[in-house]
Design a protein around this motif. Structure first.
Motif, PDB file in Angstrom:
ATOM      1  N   MET A 283       0.812  -1.215   0.000  1.00 41.91           N
ATOM      2  CA  MET A 283       0.000   0.000   0.000  1.00 41.91           C
ATOM      3  C   MET A 283       0.846   1.265   0.000  1.00 41.91           C
ATOM      4  SD  MET A 283      -2.869  -1.240   2.721  1.00 41.91           S
ATOM      5  CE  MET A 283      -3.771   0.302   2.619  1.00 41.91           C
ATOM      6  N   TRP A 284       2.096   1.135  -0.388  1.00 42.26           N
ATOM      7  CA  TRP A 284       3.002   2.273  -0.372  1.00 42.26           C
ATOM      8  C   TRP A 284       2.610   3.314  -1.418  1.00 42.26           C
ATOM      9  CZ3 TRP A 284       4.891   2.534  -5.239  1.00 42.26           C
ATOM     10  CH2 TRP A 284       5.020   1.347  -5.970  1.00 42.26           C
ATOM     11  N   GLY A 285       3.144   4.511  -1.238  1.00 40.24           N
ATOM     12  CA  GLY A 285       3.033   5.542  -2.271  1.00 40.24           C
ATOM     13  C   GLY A 285       1.894   6.529  -2.124  1.00 40.24           C
ATOM     14  N   GLY A 286       0.969   6.281  -1.177  1.00 43.19           N
ATOM     15  CA  GLY A 286      -0.167   7.183  -1.067  1.00 43.19           C
ATOM     16  C   GLY A 286      -1.044   7.109  -2.306  1.00 43.19           C
ATOM     17  N   TYR A 287      -2.088   7.894  -2.338  1.00 44.30           N
ATOM     18  CA  TYR A 287      -3.032   7.813  -3.450  1.00 44.30           C
ATOM     19  C   TYR A 287      -2.630   8.706  -4.616  1.00 44.30           C
ATOM     20  CZ  TYR A 287      -5.941   4.965  -0.505  1.00 44.30           C
ATOM     21  OH  TYR A 287      -6.396   3.933   0.271  1.00 44.30           O
ATOM     22  N   ARG A 288      -1.813   9.690  -4.373  1.00 46.06           N
ATOM     23  CA  ARG A 288      -1.434  10.607  -5.447  1.00 46.06           C
ATOM     24  C   ARG A 288      -0.701   9.879  -6.566  1.00 46.06           C
ATOM     25  NH1 ARG A 288       2.235  15.766  -4.197  1.00 46.06           N
ATOM     26  NH2 ARG A 288       3.948  14.320  -4.593  1.00 46.06           N
ATOM     27  N   HIS A 289       0.072   8.848  -6.228  1.00 45.92           N
ATOM     28  CA  HIS A 289       0.828   8.161  -7.270  1.00 45.92           C
ATOM     29  C   HIS A 289      -0.070   7.312  -8.166  1.00 45.92           C
ATOM     30  CE1 HIS A 289       0.673   4.262  -5.176  1.00 45.92           C
ATOM     31  NE2 HIS A 289       1.393   3.714  -6.151  1.00 45.92           N
ATOM     32  N   LEU A 290      -1.356   7.173  -7.782  1.00 47.91           N
ATOM     33  CA  LEU A 290      -2.314   6.396  -8.572  1.00 47.91           C
ATOM     34  C   LEU A 290      -3.237   7.275  -9.407  1.00 47.91           C
ATOM     35  CD1 LEU A 290      -3.368   3.819  -5.814  1.00 47.91           C
ATOM     36  CD2 LEU A 290      -1.633   3.528  -7.596  1.00 47.91           C
ATOM     37  N   ILE A 291      -2.942   8.562  -9.466  1.00 49.19           N
ATOM     38  CA  ILE A 291      -3.877   9.497 -10.102  1.00 49.19           C
ATOM     39  C   ILE A 291      -4.180   9.122 -11.550  1.00 49.19           C
ATOM     40  CG2 ILE A 291      -2.089  11.146 -10.855  1.00 49.19           C
ATOM     41  CD1 ILE A 291      -5.535  12.038  -9.355  1.00 49.19           C
ATOM     42  N   GLU A 292      -3.203   8.527 -12.257  1.00 51.74           N
ATOM     43  CA  GLU A 292      -3.432   8.154 -13.657  1.00 51.74           C
ATOM     44  C   GLU A 292      -4.411   6.984 -13.781  1.00 51.74           C
ATOM     45  OE1 GLU A 292       0.859   8.823 -15.676  1.00 51.74           O
ATOM     46  OE2 GLU A 292       0.831   7.823 -13.727  1.00 51.74           O
ATOM     47  N   ALA A 293      -4.604   6.237 -12.725  1.00 52.35           N
ATOM     48  CA  ALA A 293      -5.527   5.096 -12.750  1.00 52.35           C
ATOM     49  C   ALA A 293      -6.896   5.447 -12.187  1.00 52.35           C
ATOM     50  CB  ALA A 293      -4.937   3.932 -11.957  1.00 52.35           C
ATOM     51  N   ARG A 294      -7.053   6.667 -11.704  1.00 50.99           N
ATOM     52  CA  ARG A 294      -8.258   7.045 -10.958  1.00 50.99           C
ATOM     53  C   ARG A 294      -9.547   6.798 -11.751  1.00 50.99           C
ATOM     54  NH1 ARG A 294     -11.067  12.038 -10.524  1.00 50.99           N
ATOM     55  NH2 ARG A 294     -12.052  12.371  -8.496  1.00 50.99           N
ATOM     56  N   GLU A 295      -9.635   7.303 -12.965  1.00 53.25           N
ATOM     57  CA  GLU A 295     -10.869   7.173 -13.735  1.00 53.25           C
ATOM     58  C   GLU A 295     -11.107   5.732 -14.172  1.00 53.25           C
ATOM     59  OE1 GLU A 295     -13.026   9.629 -13.804  1.00 53.25           O
ATOM     60  OE2 GLU A 295     -11.512  10.653 -12.576  1.00 53.25           O
ATOM     61  N   HIS A 296     -10.028   5.005 -14.443  1.00 51.13           N
ATOM     62  CA  HIS A 296     -10.188   3.596 -14.816  1.00 51.13           C
ATOM     63  C   HIS A 296     -10.769   2.803 -13.649  1.00 51.13           C
ATOM     64  CE1 HIS A 296      -9.240  -0.226 -16.841  1.00 51.13           C
ATOM     65  NE2 HIS A 296      -8.973  -0.654 -15.614  1.00 51.13           N
ATOM     66  N   ILE A 297     -10.244   3.020 -12.455  1.00 51.69           N
ATOM     67  CA  ILE A 297     -10.759   2.312 -11.284  1.00 51.69           C
ATOM     68  C   ILE A 297     -12.209   2.706 -11.030  1.00 51.69           C
ATOM     69  CG2 ILE A 297     -10.547   2.065  -8.788  1.00 51.69           C
ATOM     70  CD1 ILE A 297      -8.456   0.490 -10.358  1.00 51.69           C
ATOM     71  N   LYS A 298     -12.517   3.971 -11.177  1.00 51.39           N
ATOM     72  CA  LYS A 298     -13.899   4.411 -10.951  1.00 51.39           C
ATOM     73  C   LYS A 298     -14.853   3.723 -11.929  1.00 51.39           C
ATOM     74  CE  LYS A 298     -14.747   8.777 -10.022  1.00 51.39           C
ATOM     75  NZ  LYS A 298     -15.040  10.238 -10.173  1.00 51.39           N
ATOM     76  N   SER A 299     -14.472   3.663 -13.204  1.00 50.75           N
ATOM     77  CA  SER A 299     -15.340   3.018 -14.194  1.00 50.75           C
ATOM     78  C   SER A 299     -15.463   1.525 -13.918  1.00 50.75           C
ATOM     79  CB  SER A 299     -14.802   3.253 -15.609  1.00 50.75           C
ATOM     80  OG  SER A 299     -13.546   2.638 -15.801  1.00 50.75           O
ATOM     81  N   THR A 300     -14.381   0.901 -13.473  1.00 54.02           N
ATOM     82  CA  THR A 300     -14.422  -0.523 -13.131  1.00 54.02           C
ATOM     83  C   THR A 300     -15.391  -0.776 -11.981  1.00 54.02           C
ATOM     84  OG1 THR A 300     -12.133  -0.834 -13.857  1.00 54.02           O
ATOM     85  CG2 THR A 300     -13.038  -2.495 -12.369  1.00 54.02           C
TER      86      THR A 300
END
Length: 354
Positions: A116-133
């Motif tokens: 769970m390292w890295g905080g959520y900011r490092h996942l910003i590029e995946a944000r919309e994909h995860i939301k749609s999933t």
């Protein structure tokens, strides 16, 4: 060589984790797969006792395939150290990682990632994909229709996430500092509800997402007569989305709440005793090497270490007494007015002629 021999996937150990925890390495894998142009496998949900495979349509025994893939293909683990090979951008980190391991020159491999390292900011590029999933998962749409039917669209919706069943609680407020997976005092939620009612009068409604029961919630329900999703089955995903869709989120100290806040455009409240004071700032992650490396506490975008009493960020710390940022109610009302369908032309609304 077939691209099926080049894969990205989250590494799942043990019996799997909660949804918030599972989503983090999955999101990381999604970015890696898109960057490298290879297939991405979801987590081995069939091994998770929470039965997330039912939500995402993954095979019941996918964990066997995961184990076989990791055993048969050359496995390279993408770690936090690999991420920080770049300036904190996940796509660039993946490119550097690929070049370092000469992935283009190799015929077969599997990239795994975990933790769970890295905080959520490092996942910003995946944000919309995860939301749609999440929206496309099996039970989400039906459940959200049911939840929305219980809410008044004209009122400000405050989503509260209350973890009671699988988290421990503490009578010592200091025990919460820097700790995840602790059940927050119900009195905190009660105090926040009273503060919001005082600021918003009859323009506010509460939506409670919880693993607790009605008896445990009674002191809070007596104060705010909230809508709950306790009776809705298979609500793991829809509850997270309902929180994200709320006008204000009151978070538990959990990755589940953090995902709801991350996926949302709305402000959220965080339990102030959980935060750490570092160099004049509040932080959830300030003790971690990653945030220190990014020099978050002297970031050039931060103009002052002392915010005005009338200012608050998207995530606002709130003490146990429930005292809110002074203008939070006013800002919520303004935001709600912008969403009013009666004043939205494409929603059959009208606009006043000045």
């Amino acid at each position: 060589m077939s691209s099926t021999l080049k894969l990205c996937m989250p590494h799942v150990s043990g019996r799997g984790a909660g949804l918030g925890n599972e989503l983090i390495p999955w999101a990381r894998s999604v970015v890696a797969g898109a960057t490298l142009g290879v297939k991405v496998l979801p987590p081995a949900f069939g091994f998770n006792h929470r039965k997330y495979w039912r939500h995402f349509g993954t095979p019941r025994y996918d964990w066997l395939a995961h184990r076989a893939i990791e055993a048969l293909l050359p496995r390279i683990d993408f770690t936090e150290a690999d991420f920080y090979e770049s300036e904190g951008n996940l796509t660039e980190s993946i490119k550097i990682f690929s070049a370092k391991h000469r992935l283009d020159e190799r015929e077969a491999w599997v990239i795994t990632t975990q933790g769970m390292w890295g905080g959520y900011r490092h996942l910003i590029e995946a944000r919309e994909h995860i939301k749609s999933t999440l929206y496309l998962s099996k039970f989400a749409f039906k459940n959200l229709l049911k939840i929305n039917s219980r809410l008044n669209p004209d009122y400000i919706t405050v989503g509260m996430h209350i973890r009671l069943g699988d988290f421990t609680s503490s009578s010592n407020i200091e025990d919460y500092k820097g700790k995840f997976n602790k059940s927050l005092p119900l009195q905190w939620y009660i105090n926040i509800a009273k503060s919001l009612q005082a600021q918003l009068n009859d323009k506010v409604q509460f939506l409670i997402v919880t693993d607790g029961n009605l008896d445990q919630l009674k002191p809070l329900l007596d104060v705010c007569n909230a809508v709950t999703t306790i009776d809705i089955p298979d609500s793991d995903v829809s509850d997270m989305l309902a929180l994200a869709n709320s006008d204000l989120i009151v978070c538990s100290v959990s990755s589940y709440s953090a995902w709801a806040a991350f996926l949302s455009e709305s402000p959220y409240l965080w339990f102030e005793p959980n935060l750490q004071k570092i160099n004049g700032y509040y932080s959830i992650w300030g003790h971690e090497k990653g945030q220190k490396k990014e020099n978050s506490f002297t970031n050039r975008n931060v103009k002052s270490s002392k915010l005005s009493n009338e200012a608050y960020s998207k995530g606002a710390p709130v003490p146990l007494n429930g005292i809110l940022p002074i203008n939070l109610g006013e800002q919520l009302l303004k935001s709600k007015m912008k969403k009013c369908m009666r004043q939205d032309l494409v929603n059959y609304g009208v606009v006043h002629i000045k």
